[in-house]
Structures are given as structure tokens and as C-alpha cells.
Design a protein around this motif. Structure first.
Motif, PDB file in Angstrom:
ATOM      1  N   SER A  81      81.865  85.526  53.558  1.00  0.00           N
ATOM      2  CA  SER A  81      81.614  85.101  54.943  1.00  0.00           C
ATOM      3  C   SER A  81      82.767  84.296  55.528  1.00  0.00           C
TER       4      SER A  81
ATOM      5  N   ASN B  66      78.483  75.199  45.815  1.00  0.00           N
ATOM      6  CA  ASN B  66      78.220  76.021  44.639  1.00  0.00           C
ATOM      7  C   ASN B  66      78.097  75.171  43.383  1.00  0.00           C
TER       8      ASN B  66
ATOM      9  N   PRO C  77      67.817  76.939  44.087  1.00  0.00           N
ATOM     10  CA  PRO C  77      68.174  78.307  44.470  1.00  0.00           C
ATOM     11  C   PRO C  77      69.437  78.324  45.330  1.00  0.00           C
ATOM     12  N   ALA C  78      70.268  79.352  45.110  1.00  0.00           N
ATOM     13  CA  ALA C  78      71.526  79.430  45.836  1.00  0.00           C
ATOM     14  C   ALA C  78      71.293  79.552  47.334  1.00  0.00           C
ATOM     15  N   ALA C  79      70.099  79.994  47.719  1.00  0.00           N
ATOM     16  CA  ALA C  79      69.794  80.145  49.138  1.00  0.00           C
ATOM     17  C   ALA C  79      69.942  78.815  49.879  1.00  0.00           C
ATOM     18  N   LEU C  80      69.724  77.710  49.162  1.00  0.00           N
ATOM     19  CA  LEU C  80      69.854  76.396  49.796  1.00  0.00           C
ATOM     20  C   LEU C  80      71.265  76.194  50.330  1.00  0.00           C
TER      21      LEU C  80
ATOM     22  N   LEU D 124      73.356  78.411  51.353  1.00  0.00           N
ATOM     23  CA  LEU D 124      73.535  79.222  52.555  1.00  0.00           C
ATOM     24  C   LEU D 124      72.916  78.512  53.760  1.00  0.00           C
ATOM     25  N   ALA D 125      71.706  77.983  53.566  1.00  0.00           N
ATOM     26  CA  ALA D 125      71.030  77.264  54.648  1.00  0.00           C
ATOM     27  C   ALA D 125      71.860  76.048  55.052  1.00  0.00           C
TER      28      ALA D 125
ATOM     29  N   GLY E 276      74.759  77.000  57.135  1.00  0.00           N
ATOM     30  CA  GLY E 276      74.313  77.219  58.509  1.00  0.00           C
ATOM     31  C   GLY E 276      74.137  75.906  59.252  1.00  0.00           C
ATOM     32  N   LEU E 277      73.544  74.938  58.593  1.00  0.00           N
ATOM     33  CA  LEU E 277      73.326  73.642  59.240  1.00  0.00           C
ATOM     34  C   LEU E 277      74.654  73.003  59.629  1.00  0.00           C
TER      35      LEU E 277
END
Lengths: 310, 391, 363
Positions: free
Chosen positions: B287, B321, B330-333, B335-336, B339-340
Motif C-alpha cells: 500500500s 508490525n 490480529p494483524a488487522a489492527l 491496518l485499522a 487508517g486512523l
């Protein structure tokens, strides 16, 4: 190729195209409201994902699809409001702020899913409604009038949007704010309020789009939308900021995908061409954008924050 | 930038705004960690250690920052012409592909020829993918945000097609595993390492050089003057005889070229020294095409300030990371959280701008947004009413 | 003007509150196994620090000092509960940890190959005993990283190549075998003699499975029509769902598919009363009424061997395969769907045939 022109395949292609168009239609109509008032919202996909998770989770817990759709609405409204604060009040760069919402939605919906659900369990789907009389028409009835309830809602939203934008006082304000905010402001129209309203409508419809997608697929998964929200934004341009045009775009996109898929199933497109075929919708969209751009102009104030007295 | 001499308190305050907003986003992240039953103290410590705590960490941060800086520099160029380039992702992919093709087709060339060749190929690949939306915008009035988003889709499918087909490692076909990756690219194309390190290659230096070059281009050359003139006031530029359309195409082309270079550096500086796809754009770019925009914003859309901004932002991503590994969320955190950070930085951009604007007028004000002075987009067609233009 | 910012501030506070409540609220409803697993290891040291004086209970409580536990890291491309590729490995490691004292670290969702590479490097750097790079796309990076850490053992898959390195294991699944059995079952159960496949991308494990499945169908019924569609994506659920719909239109009454996006296709199959065969993990819970059987990967067969060898000092150099013979691949029938006895017998005969080599899956 002759395999393609059989009754069953044609019916399935059209019906499939319509199904694929539904989430795009919801999201694009919502985005259209924002753009007509002069705000470009690139965060649609993120809101869709959050709405999709919310809708999925609500149905998983309650077995009530309408409640799921409602949760999608609620999430959409909240994020519409956040978008409005960012783009209208804080005047954030519209081309970029939406990317933040997108990344957040992508990550956070997945995080909640892993935390609350874990294993993807199927949920109830929308009831199928066969429209009396019409659904009995041969071929056409099967193509158009034997869909799940949410499909009809999506298409009903098109004339409703046309009515709001073209026939109501509110719609007139939206157009005024999008074309010439200074003039609208001098006439006593609150640019801020109108844009807040359109962005909340946009968020709402994006949330619904996500919830509708998840409930239609009966499942949630990380990145469920697969960037459909970005396609939806392009379709607004494609549709020249008009509800009917947007609907045409959503249907075209749905049909291109559906046709490619059928051709692959029938073996008409060889497997090695899969990746090339996957480019088709994007390339068609770019060409369409070129054609549309020759004939229609975007709302004059699009992407420009309003500041009184400048 | 510094040529103006003294830095006023207000200006300092202005530059602290993005940093404060990142901190605010991190506080939110810490709250999320608490909610996930993970220790935020441990998390923040892991994040800092992972990004800046050791030589290895600094190397990782520098490497992560490199594509961000390239893309960010490209963004600053486009932005000066009042164009937003959301197509960095696709441009990186195309740059990487073209440079990979070049490397694969001349396996026996010495590094002295190979390296410049692959870098130029990356530059060209990205430039082409930037020129297309540029031309579509300038000559056909197609909004660049949309065309670049669509071109990103086309680029990723093209990458998948090439890596699964014509460019695939012959060994993968032989073995029947068909992992969509190229063979190990010629060693002559490996980016040389710095200071005897086994990871830190010359990529960061190239990116810094690109930033300096962009600065010189924008403020010391006639072309840069034209780009900025078009960005500030399309009409005035047209009357002054500047070829507006061509300048817009050029700005996006240069912007794409920078992203293309990022793609090439990513391939030839990668661990694997191959190009490999997982089927998505982000799988290759991480990204960076999007995050580079944020780095540029973070750096006040100035090529030189984008250097430290990219470094900090790269540290944030690397640290994120490391945090995931240390506290096992979770790695999704991450990403969130990413975004923040974007949301907060972009949303507070207005404050920074306003703080700078209240300065007494200066001749050269690189950090001020051109968009303020020139609300007219460089679109074709009759411009809208001069809505109070200027200020 | 200032009032407005007050409102925004309040709004931010409200959203923060919602976020925190949202994330912490879930705990009571769901038992999150992963947090429990990692929680154990993090709690252990804190217990000992709390009671430093004379209580010797803490160490005995945790059976042994955490430092001596075997440390395993898994790096995988999708979410650890995807009911497919990544979950199969995470489950396996958890199973092995039941018999071996292990500390497990998981980095999932690492679809960015360079990030996976730095995760691999970082875990190796931290002195993990075994680093599992669970994704064939990570191999190119691993071959460069592994030589830098000669004392760390690496395992990667699905692949059959250890790069000739002494500290790399490779593992793969003979998914064509299970696929073949499923194909036989599919052909036996299909009435329209048309079966459909919803594939992701024609590579690696998915290709192997699909090819085996097709061979199985044709082996059982040479006149059958196997329609194979690769959607071009591992994750596009909507496209997978629409592909299943297209298969239904084309007359397929049995479907199968691979990768995490099939959850969409299973839903369509259930709606149309089409039978479904799953792979990688047991997918019966997705649609109890139509899932006939799933080929389930039991990587623990491989992982326990690797762990034992690493503990014994052999760090790599071997390729492991899970197949029907060694119990790494198991055909799990869905108890909710009754398969006729003669069909089960046919499948059992096929399994026996594959194991003794009398049946070739064609790959």
C-alpha cells in the motif's frame, strides 16, 4: 459461442448481472448525493465493509435480516457523519481522507470479525420475492422479477433519488451547493448543513450496500467487498451524476462481470485468459469515463471545501 | 524552505500538528490494545524498538520508508500542478514489471550497465502509467482520481497475468508448483548494500536524491516554474502562454515515474530478488502507493520535508508490525491503525495550513497549499465563475 | 466556531468509547482460544515477578521456565480463522502444543510478501527454534534469509524444495489424492453428470486439488462433464458466489472449490440444493445440509515430526508430504449428510487404491 445463447444461460446472465449490480447501485447512489453537493468521498469501500460486518453480525445473532440492514444503516450514518466532519468542517483533502476511512474500515471490520465471530458461519438470506403476475412472464419474469427483496429496494431507490434531486426543495439546494456554493450561501442556504445531509445519506447507502452484500452472500469475510466501493465511485462519474445514469453504470458493470463469468464457465474464454478477462470491467469503465467526460461536466464545486468570503 | 531563515514559533507549531495527530491516532490504537487485553505499554515499547531501537530496526524503517519517499515525492510534484495522483499503486507495479522484464532479458550484463538500465526501466514503466491518466485528464477531461483507480486494477491483473504466464520462473513450471514468481533475478541487478550491511541497500539514498532532484526541478527550473504556475492559476498560466495541458501531462508523468522507481527498488532490493504476486496490488506494494500520499502530506507536500516524514511514517509501519508480533494481536489492527493515522493527519491538515497562512505574506511559501489560491481545477473547458478567486 | 470544535471533540470521545467497548465487549460471548494460548505464556513471567520472595509455587505452576519452551512462529497470508489454508496450520501447531511444551507466536494476514520476509527475519533474530513460513510465495525470501540464521530451523510450504539448505524443511499436501477421492464421490453422487469447480487461481495447492478432483470424477464416470472456473482471486467472495450460480445454471449438481473465498460459493450451493465438497478444513459447519465431505489437512503429522527432529538437532533438509497414507489428509464426512453405503465403500476402495499405488491421480 452458441452455448451462450440458450435460454437458461441468458436468464442466468441477466439475473446474475442484476445481483452483482445491487451493492454497487446502493453505494453509487449514495456517493452521487455527496458529489452533487460538491464532496468527493473516497471512503465508501471502508464504510461498506463496516456495514457488511455489522449487518452480518446482527443477522448472525438475531436471525433478522431487516435488523441487519438497519445496523448497516446505523453504521453508515455514523461514518457519513465522520466523513462530513472531516471533509466539510475540517476541510480535509477529499482525495486522501477517504483512503484513511477505507484502510480503517478494511482493518477494523476484519478485527471485529476475528474478535467476535472467528469462524465464518452462514446466516439467513433475504427472502426471495416473486412479483405476482410479472414473475410469470416467460424469460423476462425469471430475469427480472424473481429476486430477493433487497434487489427491489435498490432499484426503487433510483426513482426516489431522482425525485429528491430533481423535484424537492432539498434537491435544489444540493444542486445549488454543488454548482455554486457562494451563490447558494448568499441566498441563505447553509452549505455546511446541505453537505452534512448528503454525506450522511451517502454513508447510509454505503452501509446498506455493505449489509446487503453480506446478507445476500450470507457470509462475512476479510475484504468482502473486494474494492467494490471504488468501482461505485467511478460509476457516479460514469452515470454523469444522474440516478438513471448511475443505475446504467451499475448494471453494465454487473453484466460485464456476469457475462465474462458465464463465458468462462462454458469454456468459451480459456482458463489461461482469466487474468486478462479480469481487466475487462476496468478498461470498459475507463473508456466509458472518456466518453462521458466529453458530454457532461462534474458539479463545479466538486472536491472544493467551501469557505465563506473567499 | 530554510532559505527564508528564521523559523517562527507559529511555524514550529504548524509543523507539530501532523506529529500531534499521529500521536492522537496512536493513543486510539493503545486504547484498542487495552480492549484486546494486550498491554499498551509493551506494545508501544515494541513499536518503538521495532522501528528505531537498533541498527536492524533502523534498517527496516529506512527500507520501508524508501517507497513511501519515492511515491511521496511524486505526489508533491503532481500536487504542485494541482493534480492528485491516487495511482501510485499501479504505477509502482508497472515500473516493477518493466524493470523486471529488462533484467530478465539481459542476464549477463555487468552491474554498471544493469543497475542504471533497470532503474530507468522502472522510471519509464511508472511514467507511462502516469502519462495515461495525465493525458486523459488534460485532453479528455477525465478525472484523474477515477482513471488512476481503474488503472490500478488493470495493472494488478496485468501483473498477475505476466507472473503466472510469460514471466514465471521456468523451474516452477518444471516442478508443477506454478508459484507466480519470476526466477531469481540476475545478481548484477541487486541493489548494492551500504556500509557493509547485509540488508541496507542504496534505495534510501536514491529516494533522497530523487527528493532533492524534485526540489530543484520545482523551484530552480523553468519547467518547475510552469508546473507550479499551472497549479496556482490555470487561467493566468494559459494567458501567459504556458502549455497548460502538456504541463499537466508532464506533472503526472513525473509523478508516475517516481512511483515506478519505487516499484523497481522494491523488486531489486527485496529479500527474494524476485517479483512475486499474491494476486493483489498491496501484496507487492504494501500500500505504499497510498501511504506515500500520507507521507507527502505529513511532509507538508514539500519534497525535502517529505524525507523525514517518510522516515517517521515508515517507522510507524515497521513498528506496527513489530507490535503485532510482540503482543500477538490480529494483524488487522495494524491496518485499522494505519487508517486512523491517515484520517487524523489529513483532518488536521487544515489547522496546519491556517497556522502557516496567518504568517505575513512571503514571496516563496512552499508549504502553503496552492489550492487556496487557486480553487479552479486544471480541468479543461470553461472554468467556473471565478468564485472570489485569489483571497 | 469554537462550539463546533467542542462538538467534534465530544464526537471523537464518543467514538473512542464505542471502539473500546466494541473490542472489549466480545470477550464474554466468545471464547477466544488464541488469546488464551498466548495469554498463558505472557502471564507466566508476571506471576513470578509478583512473588519474588519465597513462594516457589509460581515456577512449579508453569511446569518449567518459559525460556526452555520450544518456540514456534507461524507466518501466514490470511486470517488464522479462515476455515482454509491458514487455519489448517494454526490448528496443527496448537494440536502439537498439546504434547510438546511450546510457545507459539502467530503473524497472520501477512499477504505483503516483504512484510512476511521481515517477520521471518525478526522471529529468527529473536531466537525462535522453528519459524514456519506458511505460504509458497514466501519461498523466494526464505532462501535468502535462512543462510543468515544457521541455528534456526525454518519450514515452508506448500512446497517441495528445501533449496539444499541444511536448516530448511519443506512440506506439502498431496491434495490431488484427497481431491481424487472427492471426485469419485462427486461422480457417484451426481445425477446430472455435471460437476463444477470454483477455483481461485490456477497455482500450487489449489491446482493440485482441482486436477485431482477432475481426474477422480472422470475416473469414476468418463462421460461426466467437469466445469472448472478459476475466478482469478483468492478472496473475492461475491465472484465465487456468482461462479457457483453459473455452475448451477449449467446444470451442475455437485460443486467443490478451494481457497478462503469459497464461503460464498457454499452459500449458493446450499440455496440450490447442490452438494458441496470442501478442502483444507472441515467446511461442514458452513452448510450442514449439503456438505458431503471435506478433505482436511492435518499438518500436525508433519509439524510434530519436524519439532521432534529440531529438538534432536536436525534443523532441516527434508521434504514432508501429508497424504492419505500417513493420515495427514483425512476425508471427513459430514455427519449431517448421509452418504449411501455403497458410495462410501467406493470411496474407501479408492483411498485404499491410492495408498497401495494401484490408482494414479494423474499428476
Amino acid at each position: 459461442m452458441s452455448d451462450f445463447f440458450t435460454e437458461a444461460v441468458l436468464i442466468a446472465t441477466v439475473a446474475g448481472g442484476i445481483r452483482l449490480a445491487v451493492p454497487l447501485l446502493f453505494a453509487s447512489l449514495g456517493e452521487m448525493f455527496g458529489q452533487r453537493s460538491g464532496v468527493l468521498n473516497l471512503g465508501v469501500d471502508g464504510v461498506m465493509l463496516l456495514g457488511a460486518f455489522g449487518g452480518y453480525y446482527a443477522v448472525l445473532k438475531t436471525d433478522n435480516v431487516w435488523l441487519g440492514l438497519l445496523v448497516g444503516v446505523a453504521i453508515g450514518v455514523v461514518f457519513g457523519l465522520i466523513t462530513a466532519v472531516m471533509s466539510v468542517t475540517l476541510k480535509a483533502e477529499q482525495g486522501i481522507s477517504g483512503i484513511g476511512i477505507y484502510l480503517f474500515g478494511l482493518g477494523f471490520s476484519d478485527l471485529l470479525f476475528q474478535k467476535w465471530v472467528g469462524t465464518p458461519l452462514p446466516i439467513k438470506a433475504f427472502p426471495k420475492i416473486n412479483i405476482p403476475v410479472l414473475s410469470d412472464i416467460p424469460i423476462i419474469g425469471e430475469m427480472l422479477f424473481r429476486h430477493s427483496a433487497v434487489v427491489y429496494i435498490a432499484f426503487a431507490a433510483v426513482p426516489l433519488s431522482m425525485f429528491i434531486i430533481n423535484r424537492t426543495n432539498f434537491g435544489m439546494k444540493i444542486r445549488a451547493v454543488g454548482e455554486n456554493p457562494e451563490a447558494a450561501d448568499s441566498l441563505g442556504v447553509s452549505v455546511t448543513k446541505v453537505r452534512y445531509a448528503t454525506l450522511i445519506i451517502g454513508g447510509l447507502l454505503a452501509g446498506v450496500a455493505g449489509a446487503a452484500l453480506a446478507i445476500d452472500l450470507k457470509i462475512f469475510q476479510q475484504n468482502l467487498t473486494n474494492a467494490a466501493g471504488f468501482i461505485a465511485i467511478a460509476l457516479v462519474y460514469f452515470g454523469a451524476w444522474r440516478p438513471l445514469g448511475v443505475m446504467g453504470g451499475a448494471l453494465l458493470y454487473g453484466f460485464v462481470n456476469s457475462i465474462v463469468l458465464q463465458l468462462k464457465t462454458l469454456g468459451i474464454i480459456p482458463r489461461s485468459w482469466s487474468d486478462i478477462a479480469a481487466m475487462a470491467p476496468a478498461i470498459v469503465t475507463i473508456l466509458a469515463l472518456v466518453i462521458v467526460a466529453q458530454r457532461f461536466k462534474p458539479p463545479a464545486a466538486l472536491t472544493k471545501p467551501f469557505e465563506r468570503g473567499r | 524552505m530554510t532559505s527564508q531563515g528564521g523559523i517562527s514559533g507559529r511555524r514550529l507549531l504548524a509543523y507539530s500538528v501532523p506529529i500531534a495527530s499521529v500521536l492522537a491516532a496512536l493513543v486510539l490504537g493503545a486504547l484498542m490494545l487495552i480492549a484486546l487485553d494486550a498491554s499498551p505499554v509493551e506494545g508501544v515499547k515494541a513499536m518503538f524498538d521495532g522501528a528505531f531501537g537498533s541498527g536492524k530496526a533502523l534498517t527496516a524503517t529506512l527500507l520501508k520508508a524508501t517507497p513511501l519517499l519515492f511515491v511521496g515525492v511524486g505526489i508533491t510534484i503532481a500536487f504542485r500542478a494541482n493534480v492528485i495522483n491516487i495511482g501510485g499503486e499501479g504505477q509502482m507495479v508497472m515500473g516493477a514489471l518493466l524493470s523486471t522484464i529488462v533484467a530478465l532479458n539481459m542476464p549477463d550484463v555487468p552491474a554498471a550497465i544493469m543497475l542504471p538500465a533497470v532503474l530507468i526501466a522502472g522510471l519509464i514503466g511508472g511514467a507511462i502509467w502516469g502519462a495515461i491518466p495525465g493525458a486523459l485528464k488534460a485532453y479528455y477531461g477525465v478525472n484523474e482520481i477515477l482513471s488512476t483507480i481503474m488503472l490500478n486494477v488493470v495493472a494488478v491483473q496485468f501483473m498477475n497475468y505476466l507472473l503466472r504466464g510469460p514471466l514465471i520462473d521456468p523451474a516452477e513450471i518444471e516442478r508443477g508448483t506454478r508459484i507466480p514468481q519470476t526466477e531469481r533475478l540476475p545478481e548484477a541487478a541487486d541493489l548494492p548494500f551500504l556500509f557493509g550491511s547485509d540488508r541496507l541497500h542504496i534505495g534510501p539514498l536514491l529516494a533522497i536524491a530523487a527528493a532533492i532532484a524534485a526540489y530543484i526541478l520545482l523551484w530552480r527550473t523553468p519547467l518547475g516554474y510552469r508546473v507550479r504556475a499551472v497549479g496556482q492559476n490555470t487561467d493566468a498560466s494559459r494567458y501567459a502562454g504556458i502549455p497548460v495541458k502538456r504541463t499537466i501531462v508532464l506533472a503526472l508523468t513525473m509523478s508516475g515515474a517516481m512511483a515506478g522507481l519505487a516499484g523497481a527498488v522494491l523488486v531489486f532490493g527485496s529479500e527474494s530478488h524476485r517479483m512475486v504476486t499474491d494476486g493483489s496490488t498491496a501484496g507487492f506494494t504494501g500500500s505504499a502507493g497510498f501511504n506515500g500520499i500520507v507521507a507527502a502530506l505529513f511532509g507538508a507536500l514539500h519534497p525535502l520535508w517529505t524525507i523525514p516524514a517518510s522516515f517517521l511514517f515508515g517507522g510507524l509501519l515497521v513498528g506496527g508490525n513489530a507490535l503485532q508480533r510482540a503482543v500477538q494481536v490480529p494483524a488487522a489492527l495494524i491496518l485499522a491503525l494505519n487508517g486512523l493515522v491517515v484520517v487524523f493527519v489529513v483532518s488536521t491538515e487544515g489547522f496546519r495550513r491556517r497556522l502557516l497562512e496567518r504568517q505575513p505574506a512571503v514571496v516563496e511559501e512552499p508549504a502553503a497549499e496552492p489550492e487556496k489560491e487557486a480553487p479552479d481545477p486544471p480541468d479543461t473547458g470553461p472554468p467556473p465563475a471565478p468564485d472570489g478567486g485569489g483571497s | 466556531m469554537e462550539k463546533r470544535y467542542l462538538w467534534i471533540g465530544l464526537g471523537v470521545v464518543a467514538i473512542v468509547a464505542i471502539l473500546v467497548v466494541a473490542l472489549s465487549g466480545g470477550d464474554d460471548d466468545e471464547t477466544t482460544e488464541t488469546t488464551v494460548a498466548s495469554g498463558e505464556t505472557t502471564e507466566a513471567p508476571s506471576e513470578t515477578t509478583e512473588a519474588p520472595s519465597e513462594t516457589t509455587e509460581a515456577p512449579s505452576d508453569t511446569t518449567e521456565a518459559p525460556a526452555e519452551a520450544f518456540r514456534v512462529a507461524v507466518i501466514a497470508p490470511s486470517a488464522q480463522n479462515d476455515l482454509a489454508f491458514t487455519q489448517s496450520m494454526v490448528d496443527a501447531v496448537n494440536v502439537v502444543s498439546g504434547s510438546v511444551d511450546m510457545e507459539i507466536a502467530i503473524t497472520d494476514g501477512t499477504f505483503i510478501v516483504e512484510d512476511a520476509a521481515s517477520a521471518i527475519r525478526d522471529y529468527a533474530d529473536q531466537g525462535y527454534d522453528l519459524v514456519i513460513a506458511h505460504g509458497s510465495q514466501y519461498g523466494g525470501s526464505l532462501v535468502e534469509i535462512a543462510p543468515d540464521f544457521p541455528d534456526v530451523s525454518f519450514a515452508w510450504g506448500t512446497a517441495a524444495d528445501t533449496f539444499g539448505l541444511p536448516n530448511v524443511y519443506a512440506y506439502e499436501a498431496a491434495s490431488d489424492e484427497g481431491g481424487y477421492v472427492m471426485g469419485v464421490l462427486a461422480a457417484a453422487l451426481s445425477e446430472s453428470d455435471t460437476v463444477g469447480v470454483v477455483g481461485p487461481v490456477e497455482v500450487g495447492d489449489a491446482k493440485l486439488y482441482v486436477d485431482g478432483f477432475a481426474a477422480g470424477v472422470l475416473g469414476e464416470n468418463p462421460g461426466a462433464d467437469v466445469k472448472i472456473v478459476y475466478t482469478g482471486s483468492f478472496s473475492d467472495v461475491a465472484l465465487a458466489s456468482e461462479t457457483a450460480q453459473a455452475h448451477a445454471t449449467a446444470g451442475a449438481d455437485v460443486l467443490t472449490g478451494s481457497a478462503q473465498m469459497v464461503v460464498g460459493a457454499v452459500g449458493v450451493a446450499a440455496e440450490n440444493g447442490i452438494l458441496w465438497f470442501g478442502t483444507q478444513a472441515n467446511q461442514a459447519q458452513l452448510a450442514p445440509e449439503i456438505v458431503v465431505a471435506s478433505q482436511v489437512y492435518h499438518w500436525e503429522v508433519v509439524i510434530s515430526q519436524i519439532v521432534a527432529q529440531v529438538q534432536a538437532g536436525t534443523l532441516g533438509g527434508e521434504v514432508f508430504v501429508i497424504d492419505l497414507a500417513n493420515g495427514g489428509e483425512v476425508i471427513e464426512y459430514n455427519p449431517g449428510y448421509e452418504v449411501p453405503a455403497d458410495v462410501v465403500a467406493k470411496a474407501d476402495a479408492t483411498i485404499a487404491g491410492i495408498i497401495d499405488g494401484s490408482i494414479s491421480t494423474g499428476s
